[in-house]
Design a protein around this motif. Structure first.
Motif, PDB file in Angstrom:
ATOM      1  N   GLY A   1     -75.007  82.145  17.049  1.00 42.15           N
ATOM      2  CA  GLY A   1     -74.858  80.947  16.206  1.00 42.15           C
ATOM      3  C   GLY A   1     -73.706  80.082  16.654  1.00 42.15           C
ATOM      4  O   GLY A   1     -72.941  79.567  15.844  1.00 42.15           O
ATOM      5  N   GLY A   2     -73.555  79.917  17.987  1.00 43.89           N
ATOM      6  CA  GLY A   2     -72.665  78.888  18.524  1.00 43.89           C
ATOM      7  C   GLY A   2     -73.480  77.606  18.644  1.00 43.89           C
ATOM      8  O   GLY A   2     -74.611  77.516  18.131  1.00 43.89           O
ATOM      9  N   ILE A   3     -72.951  76.617  19.341  1.00 43.39           N
ATOM     10  CA  ILE A   3     -73.634  75.322  19.402  1.00 43.39           C
ATOM     11  C   ILE A   3     -74.979  75.418  20.127  1.00 43.39           C
ATOM     12  O   ILE A   3     -75.930  74.716  19.766  1.00 43.39           O
ATOM     13  CB  ILE A   3     -72.725  74.232  20.041  1.00 43.39           C
ATOM     14  CG1 ILE A   3     -73.327  72.845  19.851  1.00 43.39           C
ATOM     15  CG2 ILE A   3     -72.462  74.494  21.516  1.00 43.39           C
ATOM     16  CD1 ILE A   3     -73.451  72.386  18.441  1.00 43.39           C
TER      17      ILE A   3
ATOM     18  N   GLY B   1     -77.151  78.086  20.302  1.00 43.62           N
ATOM     19  CA  GLY B   1     -78.136  78.669  19.387  1.00 43.62           C
ATOM     20  C   GLY B   1     -78.493  77.673  18.292  1.00 43.62           C
ATOM     21  O   GLY B   1     -79.669  77.517  17.929  1.00 43.62           O
TER      22      GLY B   1
ATOM     23  N   GLY C   1     -73.665  75.347  30.853  1.00 48.06           N
ATOM     24  CA  GLY C   1     -73.617  74.023  30.238  1.00 48.06           C
ATOM     25  C   GLY C   1     -72.283  73.750  29.573  1.00 48.06           C
ATOM     26  O   GLY C   1     -71.284  74.428  29.817  1.00 48.06           O
TER      27      GLY C   1
ATOM     28  N   GLN D   1     -66.742  81.640  17.857  1.00 41.85           N
ATOM     29  CA  GLN D   1     -66.287  82.008  19.209  1.00 41.85           C
ATOM     30  C   GLN D   1     -66.112  80.731  20.047  1.00 41.85           C
ATOM     31  O   GLN D   1     -65.418  79.835  19.617  1.00 41.85           O
ATOM     32  CB  GLN D   1     -67.266  83.024  19.817  1.00 41.85           C
ATOM     33  CG  GLN D   1     -67.434  84.279  18.952  1.00 41.85           C
ATOM     34  CD  GLN D   1     -66.116  85.016  18.695  1.00 41.85           C
ATOM     35  OE1 GLN D   1     -65.355  85.295  19.618  1.00 41.85           O
ATOM     36  NE2 GLN D   1     -65.827  85.312  17.429  1.00 41.85           N
TER      37      GLN D   1
ATOM     38  N   PRO E   1     -70.816  83.357  26.456  1.00 44.03           N
ATOM     39  CA  PRO E   1     -70.136  84.237  27.415  1.00 44.03           C
ATOM     40  C   PRO E   1     -70.453  85.720  27.222  1.00 44.03           C
ATOM     41  O   PRO E   1     -70.143  86.537  28.084  1.00 44.03           O
ATOM     42  CB  PRO E   1     -68.646  83.969  27.135  1.00 44.03           C
ATOM     43  CG  PRO E   1     -68.591  83.372  25.777  1.00 44.03           C
ATOM     44  CD  PRO E   1     -69.886  82.647  25.568  1.00 44.03           C
TER      45      PRO E   1
ATOM     46  N   THR F   1     -56.158  72.676  29.009  1.00 45.72           N
ATOM     47  CA  THR F   1     -56.345  74.087  28.830  1.00 45.72           C
ATOM     48  C   THR F   1     -55.963  74.830  30.103  1.00 45.72           C
ATOM     49  O   THR F   1     -55.619  74.200  31.106  1.00 45.72           O
ATOM     50  CB  THR F   1     -57.804  74.379  28.434  1.00 45.72           C
ATOM     51  OG1 THR F   1     -58.049  75.771  28.372  1.00 45.72           O
ATOM     52  CG2 THR F   1     -58.773  73.759  29.381  1.00 45.72           C
TER      53      THR F   1
ATOM     54  N   LYS G   1     -70.758  87.510  14.395  1.00 44.03           N
ATOM     55  CA  LYS G   1     -69.508  87.095  13.733  1.00 44.03           C
ATOM     56  C   LYS G   1     -69.849  85.908  12.829  1.00 44.03           C
ATOM     57  O   LYS G   1     -70.985  85.726  12.451  1.00 44.03           O
ATOM     58  CB  LYS G   1     -68.481  86.691  14.793  1.00 44.03           C
ATOM     59  CG  LYS G   1     -68.117  87.806  15.743  1.00 44.03           C
ATOM     60  CD  LYS G   1     -66.994  88.614  15.174  1.00 44.03           C
ATOM     61  CE  LYS G   1     -66.582  89.721  16.123  1.00 44.03           C
ATOM     62  NZ  LYS G   1     -65.328  90.336  15.703  1.00 44.03           N
TER      63      LYS G   1
ATOM     64  N   ILE H   1     -74.390  89.184  11.181  1.00 44.46           N
ATOM     65  CA  ILE H   1     -75.534  90.069  11.439  1.00 44.46           C
ATOM     66  C   ILE H   1     -75.653  90.207  12.960  1.00 44.46           C
ATOM     67  O   ILE H   1     -75.871  89.216  13.661  1.00 44.46           O
ATOM     68  CB  ILE H   1     -76.850  89.474  10.872  1.00 44.46           C
ATOM     69  CG1 ILE H   1     -76.733  89.229   9.361  1.00 44.46           C
ATOM     70  CG2 ILE H   1     -78.036  90.377  11.208  1.00 44.46           C
ATOM     71  CD1 ILE H   1     -76.610  90.463   8.500  1.00 44.46           C
TER      72      ILE H   1
ATOM     73  N   ASP I   1     -75.874  85.670  13.856  1.00 44.67           N
ATOM     74  CA  ASP I   1     -74.646  85.784  14.659  1.00 44.67           C
ATOM     75  C   ASP I   1     -73.859  87.000  14.188  1.00 44.67           C
ATOM     76  O   ASP I   1     -73.697  87.224  12.984  1.00 44.67           O
ATOM     77  CB  ASP I   1     -73.774  84.529  14.547  1.00 44.67           C
ATOM     78  CG  ASP I   1     -72.752  84.481  15.673  1.00 44.67           C
ATOM     79  OD1 ASP I   1     -72.871  83.602  16.544  1.00 44.67           O
ATOM     80  OD2 ASP I   1     -71.841  85.357  15.713  1.00 44.67           O
TER      81      ASP I   1
END
Ligand SMILES: Cc1cc2nc3c(=O)[nH]c(=O)nc-3n(C[C@H](O)[C@H](O)[C@H](O)COP(=O)(O)OP(=O)(O)OC[C@H]3O[C@@H](n4cnc5c(N)ncnc54)[C@H](O)[C@@H]3O)c2cc1C
Length: 437
Positions: free
Chosen positions: A19-21, A23, A366, A48, A223, A285, A43, A184, A41
């Motif tokens: 459930g990051g961007i 997904g 990406g 993340q 990742p 960064t 977490k 989950i 997800d």
């Protein structure tokens, strides 16, 4: 919407892991095509990489040097799209690129690069400018004066990365056939002879598991992908990622007299962004190899030292110290291996879509900025399996999930009022995501 593992159906056409961007982007596309889908997800959503970025929607000015023109073109068009679709979560920002007498890139080269950048946006970017030394220091007073020749100025966007991810997810979950659950994890999965996939899901808080079946499984695990897929005996997965760690620090806006974002180009060939947002300034960064642990990273002491050293080299008057750091965060870039590039910094930000089995879809690489177009590769393939027409323009539509509070849609806001609202939004969200050092 459902909120518990016990509420899931026993079967979904598609299950998305992550459930990051990325997904979230696939989830929204499938939802718009009315494909019943479950996203999970391990977490929290966007906890993340998708809340640990430099918070820019950008074409990637530095990729011009690698001649990655298609990538820059695509990313600039996506940036300008999201500025229209989510004006409450992203805004255009001027980026100053200071030029010193010993800069690797002289003024004429910067001018050509910035023109090319605007050209690749089909001139949707606000136009680039060249500033002399006095004009540069008027706007960014704390910048090192010695040997300063002037600046190139271009336009990218600042985004609330975590929150845009959540809004994309919520928009997808408006379709009652589409469910999303956080905390989950994917415990196990098996590709059955009848074409279905048996998936064991685990509630990471309660510890209970549940068996659910689907026709297609999508790995949008960023990742974590090589680690997740290595567990399967049925997919013979060759590791595809070259994970690269990156850290940021937040300092108070009072500590640095700058009015715009600045792109620093230290002599090690890296770039460091210094981006004012609300009452803070984001600095980052770094770029280094990743150790064993991937979840919930924190910056290392070396990374903090590196960022402070560069900050003080370009802003010597400010004398920024470790005590000035309000908070910090670290994440892992899901870079895809590319044999033609030797260093992490030059590894292309292209994405790759793998289909190790006909009902197993793996989407990696990406950039945050290009999540919508990345998702289209997978969504198209799944929608076609349902014998439906894939309409790629569906994801160009405004969110169906309407913010109850969307002040930028209201008429009559003064720039000061708008700035005040933006400040509130960013502070509230950043406090959710950032941990203190
Ligand atoms: C330092 C840094 C700066 C960056 N800056 C920018 C920028 O300014 N602009 C830009 O466009 N891009 C930027 N990027 C890149 C961008 O952030 C990433 O490409 C993007 O966020 C990746 O999203 P994702 O959904 O693939 O991964 P993630 O956001 O990491 O999502 C993967 C999800 O999978 C979940 N997961 C893992 N294993 C399991 C499991 N077994 N079961 C269930 N769920 C699981 C994880 O919990 C995670 O939430 C940056 C990246 C970094 C690291």
């Amino acid at each position: 919407m459902i909120s518990n593992l016990s509420e899931t159906k026993d079967f979904y056409s598609t299950i998305i892991i992550g459930g990051g961007i990325v997904g979230a982007g696939v989830f929204r596309d499938l939802s718009l095509h009315d494909i019943d889908t479950l996203l999970i997800d391990k977490k929290d959503f966007a906890s993340q990489t998708s809340s640990k970025s430099s918070k820019m929607l950008h074409g990637g000015i530095r990729y011009l040097e690698n001649f990655d023109f298609p990538l820059v073109w695509e990313a600039l068009h996506e940036k300008n799209l999201w500025l229209k679709l989510a004006p409450h979560l992203c805004f255009e920002e001027k980026f100053y690129l200071p030029i010193y007498s010993d800069s690797i890139r002289p003024k004429w080269m910067i001018r050509i690069g910035l023109f090319l950048y605007d050209l690749l946006s089909s001139f949707q970017n606000s136009p680039y400018e060249m500033k002399n030394k006095i004009e540069t220091l008027e706007i960014n007073a704390d910048l090192k004066e010695e040997d300063l020749k002037g600046s190139g100025v271009y336009h990218d966007a600042v985004v609330h990365d975590g929150r845009l991810t959540i809004e994309v997810l919520r928009d997808a979950a408006i379709n009652p056939r589409c469910h999303a659950l956080n905390h989950i994890g994917l415990e196990d999965y098996e590709f059955l002879n009848d074409g279905r996939i048996r998936v064991i899901l685990k509630d990471e808080i309660e510890g209970v598991t549940k068996e659910v079946f689907c026709n297609d499984i999508v790995f949008a695990t960023g990742p974590f992908t090589d680690k997740v897929l290595a567990k399967s005996a049925q997919i013979h997965w060759n590791p595809q990622l070259l994970p690269s760690r990156g850290s940021h620090i937040w300092i108070s806006k009072e500590r640095l007299k700058i009015k715009t974002a600045i792109l620093l180009t230290p002599n090690d060939g890296r770039v460091i962004f210094v981006i004012p947002q609300a009452d803070r300034i984001l600095v980052g960064t770094t770029e280094s190899k990743v150790e064993e642990e991937y979840f919930d990273l924190q910056p290392t002491a070396e990374e903090i030292t590196y960022l402070l050293a560069n900050l003080n080299q370009y802003f010597p008057k400010a004398k920024i110290q470790e005590d000035d750091i309000l908070s910090s965060f670290a994440g892992i870039r899901p870079l895809v291996k590319d044999d033609s590039t030797a260093t992490l910094g030059k590894t292309a930000r292209v994405h790759k879509y793998f289909q190790p089995l006909k009902n197993c879809h793996v989407l990696v690489g990406g950039k945050y900025t290009t999540f919508r177009t990345m998702a289209q590769d997978v969504a198209r393939s799944i929608v076609h399996k349902h014998k439906k027409a894939y309409i790629q323009d569906k994801t160009l539509a405004e969110f169906r999930f309407k913010m109850r509070y969307n002040p930028f849609k209201q008429k009559g806001f003064t720039p000061e009022q708008e700035a005040q609202v933006r400040k509130y939004e960013f502070i509230r969200c950043e406090e959710d995501f950032n941990r203190r050092l």
